[in-house]
Scaffold this motif. Structure first.
Motif, PDB file in Angstrom:
ATOM      1  N   ASP A 240       2.784   6.279  -7.094  1.00 23.28           N
ATOM      2  CA  ASP A 240       1.854   7.297  -7.582  1.00 23.28           C
ATOM      3  C   ASP A 240       2.470   8.692  -7.441  1.00 23.28           C
ATOM      4  OD1 ASP A 240      -0.605   7.792  -8.730  1.00 23.28           O
ATOM      5  OD2 ASP A 240      -1.465   8.417  -6.803  1.00 23.28           O
ATOM      6  N   ARG A 241       3.048   8.934  -6.276  1.00 25.98           N
ATOM      7  CA  ARG A 241       3.711  10.209  -5.989  1.00 25.98           C
ATOM      8  C   ARG A 241       4.825  10.479  -7.010  1.00 25.98           C
ATOM      9  NH1 ARG A 241       4.393   9.286  -0.671  1.00 25.98           N
ATOM     10  NH2 ARG A 241       3.066  10.884   0.211  1.00 25.98           N
TER      11      ARG A 241
ATOM     12  N   GLU B 139       0.839  -1.209   0.000  1.00 25.78           N
ATOM     13  CA  GLU B 139       0.000   0.000   0.000  1.00 25.78           C
ATOM     14  C   GLU B 139       0.876   1.263   0.000  1.00 25.78           C
ATOM     15  OE1 GLU B 139      -3.042   1.814   3.191  1.00 25.78           O
ATOM     16  OE2 GLU B 139      -3.072  -0.379   3.023  1.00 25.78           O
TER      17      GLU B 139
ATOM     18  N   ALA C  61       1.350   4.079  -3.097  1.00 23.06           N
ATOM     19  CA  ALA C  61       1.198   5.526  -2.898  1.00 23.06           C
ATOM     20  C   ALA C  61       2.469   6.254  -3.345  1.00 23.06           C
ATOM     21  CB  ALA C  61       0.892   5.823  -1.430  1.00 23.06           C
TER      22      ALA C  61
END
Ligand code: SAH
Ligand code: DHB
Ligand code: MG
Length: 231
Positions: A103-104, A96, A100
């Motif tokens: 994505d960042r 998870e 993230a």
């Protein structure tokens, strides 16, 4: 051993090579905040993997062991927009955080983290992508399974590609017969497999730096050189 000096030099190299990178700093920060262990590759090791991926013109990369996505981001940044990185991670929370972070870093279109034990996912990758469909494989998960990961990576990595394995020295434990735990055994067996596989030419480098004293193995997957073919 002079850990402090190694850390200082790693800091120096990062700065000297213009290593300031806000996204990667945030990645490390968010991983720490989430309570993940700080065992990701160092900045220079990550950049080394990135350079290697670019040297071989990698379009598809397989990673085993995502943690918070730090090495995945270094590798993902080496890929063309239509490239693909698949990272296997057993811990749902790590995955998870890694997603993230990916994505960042703006890489979610090409980098994917799959949750579950890597050994359960690897056969499916052969089905899904086919044999020899990855240019580079980076093995960095539970060390006891290194031999099995290497065998799968060998099936999944194309001739002319490479398989890199992290943490093969572990402060010298690999060569210390008194260290006979499953992780040391796994890494020794990994070397035995690399040596016995005719299509593989492998080297290992000891490293020092902000992560202490350790090492990488790198295996070139190719056709055997004439000098290596048993007569
Ligand atoms: N490559 C990362 C660091 C990985 S740390 C980086 O440099 O940024 C090792 C990771 O392997 C951990 O997140 C751990 O949860 C994961 N791992 C351990 N055993 C695993 C298994 N059987 N299958 C998949 N991942 C595993
Ligand atoms: C550990 C795992 C790693 O992949 C690493 O690079 C350093 C340490 C560990 O499990 O302690
Ligand atoms: Mg590692």
């Amino acid at each position: 051993m002079d850990n402090q000096l190694w850390e200082k030099v790693d800091d120096y190299l990062e700065t000297a090579l213009d290593g300031r990178d806000d996204v990667l700093s945030e990645v490390l920060f968010s991983s720490r905040e989430a309570g993940l262990p700080a065992i990701q590759v160092s900045a220079m090791q990550g950049k080394f993997l990135h350079v290697l991926a670019r040297l071989i013109g990698a379009r598809r990369v397989l990673e085993i062991g995502a943690l918070g996505g730090y090495s995945a981001i270094w590798l993902g940044r080496a890929l063309p927009p239509e490239g693909k990185l698949v990272s296997l991670e057993v811990d749902a929370r790590h995955a998870e955080v890694a997603r993230a972070n990916i994505d960042r870093a703006g890489l979610s279109a090409l980098a994917e983290v799959r949750v579950g034990p890597a050994l359960a996912a690897l056969p499916g990758l052969v089905e899904e992508f086919g044999e020899g469909s990855f240019d580079l494989s980076f093995i960095d998960a539970d060390k006891r399974n290194n031999p099995a990961y290497f065998r799968w990576a060998l099936r999944l990595t194309r001739p002319g590609g490479a398989i890199v394995v992290d943490n093969v020295v572990r402060q010298g434990r690999v060569a210390d017969p008194a260290q006979s735990g499953p992780d040391e055994a796994g890494t020794r067996q990994l070397f035995a497999e690399m040596a016995s596989e005719p299509s593989v030419t492998a080297a290992a480098l000891q490293t020092v730096g902000s992560k202490g004293y350790d090492g990488f193995a790198i295996a070139f997957v190719g056709i055997p050189q004439p000098s290596e073919v048993a007569s």
